[in-house]
Structure formats: C-alpha cells, structure tokens
Design a protein around this motif. Structure first.
Motif, PDB file in Angstrom:
ATOM      1  N   UNK A   1       1.097  -1.110  -0.344  1.00  0.00           N
ATOM      2  CA  UNK A   1       0.087   0.023   0.130  1.00  0.00           C
ATOM      3  C   UNK A   1       0.664   1.124  -0.029  1.00  0.00           C
ATOM      4  N   UNK A   2       1.954   1.639   0.781  1.00  0.00           N
ATOM      5  CA  UNK A   2       2.390   2.444   1.229  1.00  0.00           C
ATOM      6  C   UNK A   2       4.053   1.694   1.075  1.00  0.00           C
ATOM      7  N   UNK A   3       4.920   2.802   0.707  1.00  0.00           N
ATOM      8  CA  UNK A   3       6.439   2.172   1.110  1.00  0.00           C
ATOM      9  C   UNK A   3       7.783   3.569   1.069  1.00  0.00           C
ATOM     10  N   UNK A   4       7.989   4.413   2.181  1.00  0.00           N
ATOM     11  CA  UNK A   4       8.559   5.140   1.736  1.00  0.00           C
ATOM     12  C   UNK A   4      10.214   5.116   2.393  1.00  0.00           C
ATOM     13  N   UNK A   5      11.053   5.790   1.849  1.00  0.00           N
ATOM     14  CA  UNK A   5      12.322   5.712   2.557  1.00  0.00           C
ATOM     15  C   UNK A   5      13.081   7.228   2.973  1.00  0.00           C
ATOM     16  N   UNK A   6      11.597   8.424   2.577  1.00  0.00           N
ATOM     17  CA  UNK A   6      12.163   9.683   2.532  1.00  0.00           C
ATOM     18  C   UNK A   6      11.999   9.736   4.575  1.00  0.00           C
TER      19      UNK A   6
ATOM     20  N   UNK B   1      -9.251  -5.497   3.615  1.00  0.00           N
ATOM     21  CA  UNK B   1      -9.020  -6.939   4.248  1.00  0.00           C
ATOM     22  C   UNK B   1      -9.990  -8.130   4.293  1.00  0.00           C
ATOM     23  N   UNK B   2     -11.296  -7.970   4.132  1.00  0.00           N
ATOM     24  CA  UNK B   2     -11.776  -9.086   4.131  1.00  0.00           C
ATOM     25  C   UNK B   2     -11.720  -9.171   5.613  1.00  0.00           C
ATOM     26  N   UNK B   3     -11.981 -11.158   5.663  1.00  0.00           N
ATOM     27  CA  UNK B   3     -12.378 -11.621   7.101  1.00  0.00           C
ATOM     28  C   UNK B   3     -11.152 -12.080   7.953  1.00  0.00           C
ATOM     29  N   UNK B   4     -10.013 -12.449   6.993  1.00  0.00           N
ATOM     30  CA  UNK B   4      -9.028 -12.742   7.436  1.00  0.00           C
ATOM     31  C   UNK B   4      -7.395 -12.629   6.468  1.00  0.00           C
ATOM     32  N   UNK B   5      -7.995 -10.641   5.893  1.00  0.00           N
ATOM     33  CA  UNK B   5      -6.595 -10.851   5.594  1.00  0.00           C
ATOM     34  C   UNK B   5      -5.594  -9.630   6.741  1.00  0.00           C
ATOM     35  N   UNK B   6      -4.809  -9.708   6.759  1.00  0.00           N
ATOM     36  CA  UNK B   6      -3.738  -8.659   7.429  1.00  0.00           C
ATOM     37  C   UNK B   6      -3.363  -8.041   6.917  1.00  0.00           C
ATOM     38  N   UNK B   7      -2.550  -6.686   7.976  1.00  0.00           N
ATOM     39  CA  UNK B   7      -1.596  -5.426   7.382  1.00  0.00           C
ATOM     40  C   UNK B   7       0.097  -5.849   7.555  1.00  0.00           C
ATOM     41  N   UNK B   8       0.266  -5.840   6.796  1.00  0.00           N
ATOM     42  CA  UNK B   8       2.040  -5.887   7.779  1.00  0.00           C
ATOM     43  C   UNK B   8       3.018  -4.684   7.892  1.00  0.00           C
ATOM     44  N   UNK B   9       3.160  -3.970   8.550  1.00  0.00           N
ATOM     45  CA  UNK B   9       3.302  -2.972   8.665  1.00  0.00           C
ATOM     46  C   UNK B   9       5.320  -2.678   9.265  1.00  0.00           C
ATOM     47  N   UNK B  10       6.619  -2.698   8.428  1.00  0.00           N
ATOM     48  CA  UNK B  10       7.661  -2.824   8.913  1.00  0.00           C
ATOM     49  C   UNK B  10       8.535  -1.365   8.860  1.00  0.00           C
TER      50      UNK B  10
ATOM     51  N   UNK C   1       9.286   2.886   6.158  1.00  0.00           N
ATOM     52  CA  UNK C   1       8.166   2.238   6.361  1.00  0.00           C
ATOM     53  C   UNK C   1       7.861   1.519   5.264  1.00  0.00           C
ATOM     54  N   UNK C   2       6.792   0.344   5.156  1.00  0.00           N
ATOM     55  CA  UNK C   2       6.173   0.148   4.522  1.00  0.00           C
ATOM     56  C   UNK C   2       4.903  -0.625   5.158  1.00  0.00           C
ATOM     57  N   UNK C   3       3.425  -0.882   4.288  1.00  0.00           N
ATOM     58  CA  UNK C   3       2.654  -1.195   4.072  1.00  0.00           C
ATOM     59  C   UNK C   3       2.160  -2.271   3.958  1.00  0.00           C
ATOM     60  N   UNK C   4       1.806  -3.372   3.787  1.00  0.00           N
ATOM     61  CA  UNK C   4       1.520  -4.014   3.060  1.00  0.00           C
ATOM     62  C   UNK C   4      -0.656  -5.155   3.437  1.00  0.00           C
TER      63      UNK C   4
END
Lengths: 202, 53
Positions: free
Chosen positions: A61-66, A88-97, A196-199
């Motif tokens: 969804x988003x990523x930046x190293x600024x 996300x639905x019922x069983x989706x997940x967000x991965x945040x780094x 950060x990265x968000x997936x």
C-alpha cells in the motif's frame, strides 16, 4: 460490464477504489486493476467468494524511506498517515515494517503507530538511538477483530514473553488510517521515521 | 525547500497537504513541515549518546 473488458489485451480493467464493486456482485476470478491502491501505479485484484484478493497474495500500500523528522515540539505530531482501504476482508492482514531513529537520551520521544485510532505499537524510545521491526495486524475471521504479532512496546517481537499480544477491534469493513507519530517530551529532541512499508496480505 | 503548514486535529499535528514527489527529507520544526528537495542543503540528523558513547 465494469470488469474484464480488456481481457483480450491481457490486462484487467483499470478502475479507482471508489469504483470498485462489491466482490459479492461479480463472478469469482473477476479481475480489476485499482489505480489508486498500491505503490507503482496501482495493483491487481480478483474476486473470490465475496472478497477481493490481491493478485500474488499481497499488495504494497505504501512505502517510503524519506526521513520525516519531528523536532521543536512536545505536541503529538504525525510523521506519516497511510490510508488503509476496506479490502482486508475477514482474514486479511496488514504487515507493517518501520525504522525510527531518535536523539539518544533519557527523554521520552513516545513513538506511536495507530490503526483506526487504536494503538498497535508504542514505545517511549528512551536511551536508544534506533528501533525497527515488522509486525502483522491480522483479522480473526472477522472484519472487526484483530490480533497483532506485536506486543505493543518497541515492536516487541520474537521469542517468548509474558506480555500478551496486542488485540484491536478496528472496523476494517470501512477505510481506516495507519498513523505513525511522535510526542517528544522535550522540544529539543528529534524523533525520525526513517522508513516504512505497509502491505495487505491475504 | 517547500514549507507545508501543519494542521492540528484534536491536538495532533499533521501536514496540510502531500509532500512534493521529489522530497528527499522532511523536518517538522514545531510549526511547519519542511520538505527538502534536490538542490537543498539537507539538515544534519542529530543523534546524541549519553555519557559520550
């Protein structure tokens, strides 16, 4: 018909998120390209049993190293706000780094990551120079119940711990924000969101 | 360098608009978000260690 008009060309129909039909209203395996979801000019999704799934199983969804540095304030200050679509639905997940750096002293810099207004990572960030980590926020067969692989504090991951995993009750059936912020105790200190990265994974 | 005013919602500062697409670094100085772009002198990032570490 809104979708699959370009199947001959090998590319699915391109639409915006606001034009996305409910997955329950289109046949399974209907494909679309959503131009305003995902880095790199959008992402491809397909319908299956009433939900949209990212092709390949994930969508960045988003990523930046600024670097976004916060200083000169003791007010809560956003370093990044990421729009999380209702996919996300019922069983989706967000991965945040994320990786953060701070002035290394005893003052609190109070790093915070919130999803839908609920805390998913927090840390005083005292007497450290950097912190970084990756965690998931996973729907538990419900759009409004999540368990995180974060224990909440300083990414608190890995190994055994007596600290409970973080649970949230964000309604992911509607769009939400993921917000990175700092609230420094001293205006003379600096706290920086380095990257950060968000997936979405499902 | 582009100065982007901050807005306050319920006491939380956030930028009033997106950063320019060629932004290299952003500093919130307590009032504005300062977006540094190519050609700007980037501010040094300060990190201090306690007791001279």
């Amino acid at each position: 018909m809104l979708v699959d008009q370009n199947v001959v060309s090998g590319f699915p129909t391109t639409i915006t998120l606001s034009q996305l039909p409910a997955a329950s209203t289109v046949p399974n395996y209907t494909s679309v390209r959503i131009s305003d979801v995902g880095t790199g000019g959008g992402s491809e999704w397909y319908a299956f049993n009433g939900e949209w799934y990212p092709r390949g199983g994930s969508c960045r969804l988003a990523a930046s190293a600024v670097a976004v540095a916060v200083t000169g304030t003791t007010a809560k200050t956003s370093a990044a706000t990421i729009a999380i679509p209702a996919l996300l639905g019922l069983n989706g997940r967000l991965r945040v780094s994320a990786a953060m750096s701070v002035t290394n002293n005893a003052n609190a810099k109070n790093g915070l990551i919130e999803f839908g207004g609920q805390t998913v990572m927090t840390g005083a960030l005292t007497s450290i120079a950097t912190t970084c980590g990756t965690f998931d926020i996973a729907n538990r067969n419900s759009a409004s119940s999540q368990i995180s692989t974060s224990r909440g504090a300083n990414f608190g991951q890995g190994g055994g711990s007596s600290v409970a995993l973080l649970a949230t009750t964000v309604n992911t059936a509607v769009a939400q924000n993921l917000v990175f912020s700092f609230t420094p105790a001293s205006a003379g200190d600096t706290a920086t969101l380095e990257s950060y990265t968000v997936e979405i994974i499902k | 360098m582009t100065k982007i005013p901050a807005v306050s919602n319920n006491g939380v500062f956030s930028p009033s608009q997106d950063f320019p697409s060629d932004t290299l670094m952003v500093v919130f100085d307590g009032v504005d978000y300062l977006a540094y772009q190519p050609g700007d002198n980037l501010p040094a990032q300060q990190q201090t260690s306690p007791e001279g570490e």
